[in-house]
Enzyme design. Structure first.
Site, PDB file in Angstrom:
ATOM      1  N   THR A 237       0.801  -1.213   0.000  1.00  0.00           N
ATOM      2  CA  THR A 237       0.000   0.000   0.000  1.00  0.00           C
ATOM      3  C   THR A 237       0.843   1.277   0.000  1.00  0.00           C
ATOM      4  O   THR A 237       1.890   1.346   0.648  1.00  0.00           O
ATOM      5  CB  THR A 237      -0.966   0.027   1.198  1.00  0.00           C
ATOM      6  OG1 THR A 237      -1.703   1.244   1.171  1.00  0.00           O
ATOM      7  CG2 THR A 237      -0.196  -0.046   2.515  1.00  0.00           C
ATOM      8  N   LYS A 286     -13.595  -4.819   3.826  1.00  0.00           N
ATOM      9  CA  LYS A 286     -14.467  -3.644   3.808  1.00  0.00           C
ATOM     10  C   LYS A 286     -15.907  -3.965   4.210  1.00  0.00           C
ATOM     11  O   LYS A 286     -16.637  -3.082   4.669  1.00  0.00           O
ATOM     12  CB  LYS A 286     -14.446  -2.988   2.427  1.00  0.00           C
ATOM     13  CG  LYS A 286     -13.116  -2.319   2.094  1.00  0.00           C
ATOM     14  CD  LYS A 286     -13.187  -1.555   0.794  1.00  0.00           C
ATOM     15  CE  LYS A 286     -11.865  -0.888   0.482  1.00  0.00           C
ATOM     16  NZ  LYS A 286     -11.941  -0.054  -0.736  1.00  0.00           N
ATOM     17  N   ASN A 307     -14.396   1.788   4.421  1.00  0.00           N
ATOM     18  CA  ASN A 307     -12.952   1.861   4.212  1.00  0.00           C
ATOM     19  C   ASN A 307     -12.265   2.763   5.225  1.00  0.00           C
ATOM     20  O   ASN A 307     -11.043   2.926   5.185  1.00  0.00           O
ATOM     21  CB  ASN A 307     -12.631   2.359   2.798  1.00  0.00           C
ATOM     22  CG  ASN A 307     -12.738   3.866   2.668  1.00  0.00           C
ATOM     23  OD1 ASN A 307     -13.684   4.486   3.164  1.00  0.00           O
ATOM     24  ND2 ASN A 307     -11.770   4.476   1.997  1.00  0.00           N
ATOM     25  N   GLY A 348     -17.899  -6.260  -8.327  1.00  0.00           N
ATOM     26  CA  GLY A 348     -17.362  -6.700  -7.047  1.00  0.00           C
ATOM     27  C   GLY A 348     -17.619  -5.676  -5.964  1.00  0.00           C
ATOM     28  O   GLY A 348     -18.262  -4.640  -6.186  1.00  0.00           O
ATOM     29  N   ARG A 370     -18.985 -10.318 -16.005  1.00  0.00           N
ATOM     30  CA  ARG A 370     -19.010 -11.660 -16.595  1.00  0.00           C
ATOM     31  C   ARG A 370     -20.009 -12.549 -15.871  1.00  0.00           C
ATOM     32  O   ARG A 370     -20.681 -13.361 -16.493  1.00  0.00           O
ATOM     33  CB  ARG A 370     -17.605 -12.274 -16.561  1.00  0.00           C
ATOM     34  CG  ARG A 370     -16.610 -11.501 -17.424  1.00  0.00           C
ATOM     35  CD  ARG A 370     -15.368 -12.309 -17.737  1.00  0.00           C
ATOM     36  NE  ARG A 370     -14.432 -11.516 -18.524  1.00  0.00           N
ATOM     37  CZ  ARG A 370     -14.522 -11.332 -19.829  1.00  0.00           C
ATOM     38  NH1 ARG A 370     -15.532 -11.881 -20.503  1.00  0.00           N
ATOM     39  NH2 ARG A 370     -13.627 -10.599 -20.476  1.00  0.00           N
ATOM     40  N   TYR A 437      -3.910   1.874 -10.322  1.00  0.00           N
ATOM     41  CA  TYR A 437      -2.851   2.874 -10.476  1.00  0.00           C
ATOM     42  C   TYR A 437      -1.466   2.250 -10.649  1.00  0.00           C
ATOM     43  O   TYR A 437      -0.495   2.949 -10.889  1.00  0.00           O
ATOM     44  CB  TYR A 437      -2.844   3.856  -9.294  1.00  0.00           C
ATOM     45  CG  TYR A 437      -2.648   3.243  -7.936  1.00  0.00           C
ATOM     46  CD1 TYR A 437      -1.377   3.014  -7.422  1.00  0.00           C
ATOM     47  CD2 TYR A 437      -3.743   2.914  -7.141  1.00  0.00           C
ATOM     48  CE1 TYR A 437      -1.197   2.464  -6.173  1.00  0.00           C
ATOM     49  CE2 TYR A 437      -3.578   2.364  -5.878  1.00  0.00           C
ATOM     50  CZ  TYR A 437      -2.309   2.139  -5.404  1.00  0.00           C
ATOM     51  OH  TYR A 437      -2.125   1.591  -4.151  1.00  0.00           O
TER      52      TYR A 437
END
EC number: 1.1.1.25
Length: 481
Positions: A237, A286, A307, A348, A370, A437
């Site tokens: 992270t 979460k 979060n 998700g 999907r 990112y």
């Protein structure tokens, strides 16, 4: 305050001295690991002399070192080092019986570190054992134990805090134990160990540069407020760099630390025990963290994910800044979303904050996935359209192509060579937003650039949600330069 110790991992004394010179301004103590030296260099350790207090260590393989030879040779080399007068400390294991070494240490005013290592977990009697292994009052007891679970971590902190005022060295090894290295002063550890880049001497070592610059280790004291982030995995992270930079800029006595865990219920006990003021939550916790909160904000209730956790009036409050992080850079880059047709790839848990934000902005949204059933569930929750993610549904996707948002982990390692919508031919009029990112430009975005599309990756999203968390935690706006 706890000291930063650089464990020297090089195979020659000259290379070791070079490492000391490189990191000299960042460290207060050095550990010479004789077992990592070439044999010819081991015989010269009496010539090793630097201006920084040095620990003499010759570690056996059973204790995490590289030495597998006979004890007679090991003791001979340790004697050679002690007689040189160049060492301030010597590390002698709990099971080592060598009265001559102890006498030499006393004669040459070398402090004995009496150590034990446990790679199987945390002993239930860690505190008592640390006190028992001392053979005299002036010895410094040391324990290095492997943290394999959140339960281990809780036990580690409980035991360490029992004797936090006793001079000792205590640390948790492995990714789950990394936080104990940063918070060494909080548990009364005399020092914390580090290694140079690419040559970690033990599981969980980082560079002294990282400890000093990212975590402001030398400024951590009893009054330092502790924040953190929980997840699994979480050591990758970038959040500590973001938050700690803000604390440093504003002169706040605070530190933000990663906690890799496997059980959020047990972690809440740790957070209460060590006095955490707040913590961020990333995958996969979460949703799991929500029932553990004393209260929830409206955003958490509607999104179904948390979060951000902060302690207010001794109560844990669950919040969500992901939706702010997601929508702020999109509006800055694209403009108003009211009435725009937006396609969101993925259904998700991470998509919920994005969908909540898009709904609040008045966008017309199509969720494609999907697994159609997952898309259907979210579409019902947020009153949106849904469809399968396949070439068969290309026409409906084209109808929602003002903005196309990639909201899955497809594009990250080890899926960096996959484009989740490779069947769709961009016209150049689409605005593409990928929440990933790393890498900066995914295959999805790269193909869009080739077609003339404007793009946005997830870096600014990470920053924006962090900035909002920073405000929640400290009451201050993030100091953006």
């Amino acid at each position: 305050m706890s000291k930063i110790c650089l464990t020297l991992t090089e195979d020659s004394l000259k290379k070791c001295i070079n490492s000391v010179e490189k990191h000299g301004s960042e460290i207060q103590i050095v550990e010479l690991r004789v077992d990592l030296l070439k044999r010819s260099e081991q015989l010269k350790i009496n010539n090793f002399k630097i201006d920084i207090p040095t620990i003499l260590t010759f570690r056996k393989s059973v204790d995490g070192g590289l030495y597998n030879g006979d004890e007679e040779y090991r003791i001979k080399i340790l004697e050679l080092g002690l007689k040189s007068g160049n060492f301030s400390y010597v590390d002698l294991e709990e099971d080592l019986i060598a009265p001559n070494l102890e006498e030499l240490a006393r004669v040459h005013n070398v402090k004995i570190i009496r150590s034990f290592h446990d790679f199987n977990g945390v002993p239930k009697d860690l505190a008592d054992r640390l006190l028992r292994i001392k053979r005299s009052n002036d010895e410094l007891p040391k324990a290095a134990v492997m943290i394999k679970s959140t339960e281990d971590l809780l036990l580690f902190y409980k035991e360490s805090l029992k004797i936090k005022s006793i001079e000792k060295i205590v640390l948790g090894m492995g990714n789950m134990g990394f936080n104990t290295r940063v918070l060494a002063h909080k548990i009364g550890s005399f020092l914390t160990f580090t290694s140079t880049n690419g040559a970690s001497a033990a599981p969980g070592h980082v560079t002294p540069t990282l400890l000093k610059e990212t975590y402001s280790f030398n400024n951590i004291d009893w009054d330092t407020e502790v924040f953190g982030i929980i997840g699994n995995p979480v050591m990758h992270t970038k959040s500590p760099a973001i938050h700690n930079k803000g604390y440093k800029s504003l002169g706040l006595n605070a530190v933000y630390v990663p906690f890799e865990i496997d059980d959020p219920t047990i972690f809440i006990k740790i957070a209460n025990l060590i006095g955490l003021k707040g913590f961020s939550v990333t995958v996969p916790f979460k949703t799991e963290i929500i029932p553990l909160m004393d209260s929830l904000t409206t955003s958490v209730k509607e999104i179904g994910a948390c979060n951000t956790v902060v302690k207010i009036n001794n109560k844990w409050v669950g919040d969500n800044t992901d939706y702010i992080g997601f929508i702020t850079p999109l509006i800055k880059s694209y403009g108003t979303l009211k009435g725009k047709n937006v396609c969101v790839i993925g259904a998700g848990g991470s998509a919920k904050a994005s969908l909540f934000a898009l709904r609040e902005e008045g966008a017309n949204v199509l969720i494609v996935n999907r697994t159609l059933e997952k898309a259907k569930v979210l579409a019902k929750q947020f009153n949106m359209e849904y469809s399968g993610l396949s070439r068969d549904n290309i026409d409906i996707i084209k109808g929602y192509s003002d903005v196309i948002i990639q909201n899955t982990n497809v594009g990250m390692h080890p899926l960096e060579d996959i484009d989740p919508i490779d069947f769709y031919d961009f016209t150049g009029n689409e605005f593409l937003y990928d929440v990933i990112y790393t890498p900066k430009v995914t295959k999805f975005l790269a193909r869009g650039v080739d077609s003339g599309c404007k793009i946005l990756n997830g870096w600014q999203m990470l920053l924006e949600q962090g900035y909002r968390q920073f405000k929640i935690y400290t009451g201050y706006d993030y100091p953006i330069v």
